[in-house]
Design a protein around this motif. Structure first.
Motif, PDB file in Angstrom:
ATOM      1  N   CYS A 223     -31.640  21.204  16.095  1.00  0.00           N
ATOM      2  CA  CYS A 223     -30.196  19.440  15.708  1.00  0.00           C
ATOM      3  C   CYS A 223     -30.251  18.519  16.057  1.00  0.00           C
ATOM      4  O   CYS A 223     -30.156  17.742  14.556  1.00  0.00           O
ATOM      5  N   SER A 224     -31.276  18.066  16.525  1.00  0.00           N
ATOM      6  CA  SER A 224     -31.911  16.446  16.726  1.00  0.00           C
ATOM      7  C   SER A 224     -32.632  16.110  15.716  1.00  0.00           C
ATOM      8  O   SER A 224     -32.175  14.830  14.881  1.00  0.00           O
ATOM      9  N   ARG A 225     -33.301  16.896  14.946  1.00  0.00           N
ATOM     10  CA  ARG A 225     -34.432  16.438  14.693  1.00  0.00           C
ATOM     11  C   ARG A 225     -34.038  17.318  12.722  1.00  0.00           C
ATOM     12  O   ARG A 225     -34.722  17.181  11.442  1.00  0.00           O
ATOM     13  N   MET A 226     -33.114  18.476  13.032  1.00  0.00           N
ATOM     14  CA  MET A 226     -32.624  18.758  11.811  1.00  0.00           C
ATOM     15  C   MET A 226     -34.397  19.859  10.570  1.00  0.00           C
ATOM     16  O   MET A 226     -34.675  19.355   9.935  1.00  0.00           O
ATOM     17  N   THR A 227     -34.334  20.123  11.822  1.00  0.00           N
ATOM     18  CA  THR A 227     -36.075  21.020  11.263  1.00  0.00           C
ATOM     19  C   THR A 227     -35.781  22.728  11.685  1.00  0.00           C
ATOM     20  O   THR A 227     -34.411  23.010  12.411  1.00  0.00           O
ATOM     21  N   PHE A 228     -35.944  23.435  10.758  1.00  0.00           N
ATOM     22  CA  PHE A 228     -35.462  25.105  11.209  1.00  0.00           C
ATOM     23  C   PHE A 228     -36.642  25.897  11.068  1.00  0.00           C
ATOM     24  O   PHE A 228     -37.954  25.495  10.705  1.00  0.00           O
ATOM     25  N   ARG A 229     -36.597  26.995  12.141  1.00  0.00           N
ATOM     26  CA  ARG A 229     -37.446  28.221  11.645  1.00  0.00           C
ATOM     27  C   ARG A 229     -37.031  29.414  11.647  1.00  0.00           C
ATOM     28  O   ARG A 229     -36.332  29.766  12.031  1.00  0.00           O
ATOM     29  N   TYR A 230     -37.766  30.713  10.411  1.00  0.00           N
ATOM     30  CA  TYR A 230     -36.954  32.358  10.931  1.00  0.00           C
ATOM     31  C   TYR A 230     -37.667  32.335  11.729  1.00  0.00           C
ATOM     32  O   TYR A 230     -38.702  32.578  12.626  1.00  0.00           O
TER      33      TYR A 230
ATOM     34  N   ASP B 278     -31.003  46.346  12.155  1.00  0.00           N
ATOM     35  CA  ASP B 278     -31.941  46.875  13.607  1.00  0.00           C
ATOM     36  C   ASP B 278     -33.308  46.706  13.386  1.00  0.00           C
ATOM     37  O   ASP B 278     -34.263  46.120  13.945  1.00  0.00           O
ATOM     38  N   GLU B 279     -33.993  46.635  12.314  1.00  0.00           N
ATOM     39  CA  GLU B 279     -35.305  45.614  11.788  1.00  0.00           C
ATOM     40  C   GLU B 279     -34.810  44.439  12.463  1.00  0.00           C
ATOM     41  O   GLU B 279     -35.858  43.874  13.479  1.00  0.00           O
ATOM     42  N   LEU B 280     -33.822  43.252  12.045  1.00  0.00           N
ATOM     43  CA  LEU B 280     -33.984  42.310  12.688  1.00  0.00           C
ATOM     44  C   LEU B 280     -33.336  41.947  14.264  1.00  0.00           C
ATOM     45  O   LEU B 280     -34.500  41.368  14.324  1.00  0.00           O
ATOM     46  N   ALA B 281     -33.011  42.912  14.688  1.00  0.00           N
ATOM     47  CA  ALA B 281     -33.235  42.871  16.075  1.00  0.00           C
ATOM     48  C   ALA B 281     -34.717  43.433  16.787  1.00  0.00           C
ATOM     49  O   ALA B 281     -34.834  42.750  17.768  1.00  0.00           O
ATOM     50  N   SER B 282     -35.525  44.117  16.212  1.00  0.00           N
ATOM     51  CA  SER B 282     -36.757  44.120  16.939  1.00  0.00           C
ATOM     52  C   SER B 282     -37.499  43.105  16.198  1.00  0.00           C
ATOM     53  O   SER B 282     -38.866  43.315  16.645  1.00  0.00           O
ATOM     54  N   GLN B 283     -37.329  42.047  15.358  1.00  0.00           N
ATOM     55  CA  GLN B 283     -38.457  41.089  14.880  1.00  0.00           C
ATOM     56  C   GLN B 283     -38.453  39.904  16.070  1.00  0.00           C
ATOM     57  O   GLN B 283     -37.275  39.723  16.517  1.00  0.00           O
ATOM     58  N   LYS B 284     -39.761  39.148  16.252  1.00  0.00           N
ATOM     59  CA  LYS B 284     -39.575  37.958  17.259  1.00  0.00           C
ATOM     60  C   LYS B 284     -40.882  37.733  16.745  1.00  0.00           C
ATOM     61  O   LYS B 284     -41.827  37.062  16.978  1.00  0.00           O
ATOM     62  N   LEU B 285     -39.930  36.789  14.637  1.00  0.00           N
ATOM     63  CA  LEU B 285     -41.031  35.295  14.490  1.00  0.00           C
ATOM     64  C   LEU B 285     -41.294  34.772  14.776  1.00  0.00           C
ATOM     65  O   LEU B 285     -40.430  34.192  15.884  1.00  0.00           O
ATOM     66  N   ASP B 286     -42.822  34.149  15.038  1.00  0.00           N
ATOM     67  CA  ASP B 286     -42.702  32.758  15.711  1.00  0.00           C
ATOM     68  C   ASP B 286     -43.564  31.681  15.458  1.00  0.00           C
ATOM     69  O   ASP B 286     -44.278  31.732  15.495  1.00  0.00           O
ATOM     70  N   GLY B 287     -42.611  31.515  14.293  1.00  0.00           N
ATOM     71  CA  GLY B 287     -43.268  30.302  13.384  1.00  0.00           C
ATOM     72  C   GLY B 287     -43.325  29.306  13.281  1.00  0.00           C
ATOM     73  O   GLY B 287     -41.974  29.098  14.563  1.00  0.00           O
ATOM     74  N   LYS B 288     -43.298  27.558  12.703  1.00  0.00           N
ATOM     75  CA  LYS B 288     -43.302  26.717  13.271  1.00  0.00           C
ATOM     76  C   LYS B 288     -41.800  26.270  12.603  1.00  0.00           C
ATOM     77  O   LYS B 288     -41.494  26.746  11.709  1.00  0.00           O
ATOM     78  N   PHE B 289     -41.494  25.694  13.322  1.00  0.00           N
ATOM     79  CA  PHE B 289     -40.640  24.689  13.132  1.00  0.00           C
ATOM     80  C   PHE B 289     -40.696  23.385  11.456  1.00  0.00           C
ATOM     81  O   PHE B 289     -41.929  23.491  11.992  1.00  0.00           O
ATOM     82  N   GLY B 290     -40.521  23.961  10.532  1.00  0.00           N
ATOM     83  CA  GLY B 290     -40.100  22.504   9.608  1.00  0.00           C
ATOM     84  C   GLY B 290     -39.339  21.917   8.710  1.00  0.00           C
ATOM     85  O   GLY B 290     -37.799  22.576   9.237  1.00  0.00           O
ATOM     86  N   PRO B 291     -39.212  21.178   8.065  1.00  0.00           N
ATOM     87  CA  PRO B 291     -37.597  20.417   7.572  1.00  0.00           C
ATOM     88  C   PRO B 291     -37.543  21.314   6.485  1.00  0.00           C
ATOM     89  O   PRO B 291     -38.313  22.177   5.781  1.00  0.00           O
ATOM     90  N   LEU B 292     -36.006  20.785   6.533  1.00  0.00           N
ATOM     91  CA  LEU B 292     -35.062  21.423   5.389  1.00  0.00           C
ATOM     92  C   LEU B 292     -34.862  20.859   4.678  1.00  0.00           C
ATOM     93  O   LEU B 292     -35.275  19.444   4.249  1.00  0.00           O
ATOM     94  N   VAL B 293     -34.962  21.222   3.009  1.00  0.00           N
ATOM     95  CA  VAL B 293     -34.509  20.849   1.960  1.00  0.00           C
ATOM     96  C   VAL B 293     -33.651  20.413   1.385  1.00  0.00           C
ATOM     97  O   VAL B 293     -33.292  21.966   1.633  1.00  0.00           O
TER      98      VAL B 293
ATOM     99  N   SER C 174     -29.074  41.624  -5.456  1.00  0.00           N
ATOM    100  CA  SER C 174     -30.229  42.488  -4.932  1.00  0.00           C
ATOM    101  C   SER C 174     -30.014  43.080  -3.598  1.00  0.00           C
ATOM    102  O   SER C 174     -31.421  43.890  -3.338  1.00  0.00           O
ATOM    103  N   GLY C 175     -28.700  43.384  -2.781  1.00  0.00           N
ATOM    104  CA  GLY C 175     -27.973  44.056  -1.982  1.00  0.00           C
ATOM    105  C   GLY C 175     -28.386  42.782  -0.701  1.00  0.00           C
ATOM    106  O   GLY C 175     -28.074  42.152  -1.400  1.00  0.00           O
ATOM    107  N   THR C 176     -28.349  43.465   0.225  1.00  0.00           N
ATOM    108  CA  THR C 176     -27.714  43.156   2.098  1.00  0.00           C
ATOM    109  C   THR C 176     -29.156  42.836   2.398  1.00  0.00           C
ATOM    110  O   THR C 176     -30.106  43.907   2.696  1.00  0.00           O
ATOM    111  N   SER C 177     -29.167  41.753   2.662  1.00  0.00           N
ATOM    112  CA  SER C 177     -30.513  41.282   4.099  1.00  0.00           C
ATOM    113  C   SER C 177     -29.623  40.608   5.308  1.00  0.00           C
ATOM    114  O   SER C 177     -28.888  39.832   5.477  1.00  0.00           O
ATOM    115  N   PHE C 178     -30.755  40.186   6.171  1.00  0.00           N
ATOM    116  CA  PHE C 178     -30.178  39.617   7.266  1.00  0.00           C
ATOM    117  C   PHE C 178     -32.021  38.430   7.429  1.00  0.00           C
ATOM    118  O   PHE C 178     -32.585  38.749   7.371  1.00  0.00           O
ATOM    119  N   ALA C 179     -31.442  37.583   8.278  1.00  0.00           N
ATOM    120  CA  ALA C 179     -31.667  36.466   8.622  1.00  0.00           C
ATOM    121  C   ALA C 179     -31.504  35.638  10.325  1.00  0.00           C
ATOM    122  O   ALA C 179     -30.305  35.925  10.127  1.00  0.00           O
TER     123      ALA C 179
END
Length: 117
Positions: A70-77, A85-100, A59-64
């Motif tokens: 690492c203590s709770r094994m949760t993550f957020r984007y 360049d788009e990635l560098a300018s983004q500052k998302l601030d979502g909540k940490f959630g559990p890993l599946v 589907s192409g190239t994407s960046f994340a």
């Protein structure tokens, strides 16, 4: 700068800084048709690490950019984009959630925590 101040700065950079600078390919078993590359891996405030990745697939190239507790094994984007360049300018601030288990985020987050030690 005196020796004590220099040592404190050195310790701070060692504890909060870049762990990996070179691109490293990692295997993500839940997405076998794509290739994943770690662009950067940084220790933030303990136990948080930040990992930036590039995915190349049919589907192409994407960046994340993810932050992983690492203590709770949760993550957020904190970034998700089609170009670096788009990635560098983004500052998302979502909540940490559990890993599946066995998800893409699971493989990438576990790699980040193992590598940041």
């Amino acid at each position: 700068m005196n020796l004590i101040a220099h040592s404190i700065v050195g310790l701070t950079l060692a504890s909060i800084g870049t762990v990996e600078a070179a691109e490293t390919q990692i295997r993500v078993q839940s997405d076998p048709s794509a290739s994943y590359f770690v662009l950067s891996l940084k220790k933030l405030k303990k136990p948080i690490v930040q990992i930036e990745t590039r995915r190349e697939g049919s589907s192409g190239t994407s960046f994340a950019r993810r932050e992983v507790n690492c203590s709770r094994m949760t993550f957020r984007y904190t970034g998700d984009a089609e170009t670096i360049d788009e990635l560098a300018s983004q500052k998302l601030d979502g909540k940490f959630g559990p890993l599946v288990d066995s998800s893409i985020a699971d493989f990438i987050s576990r790699y980040a925590c193992r590598s940041a030690k």
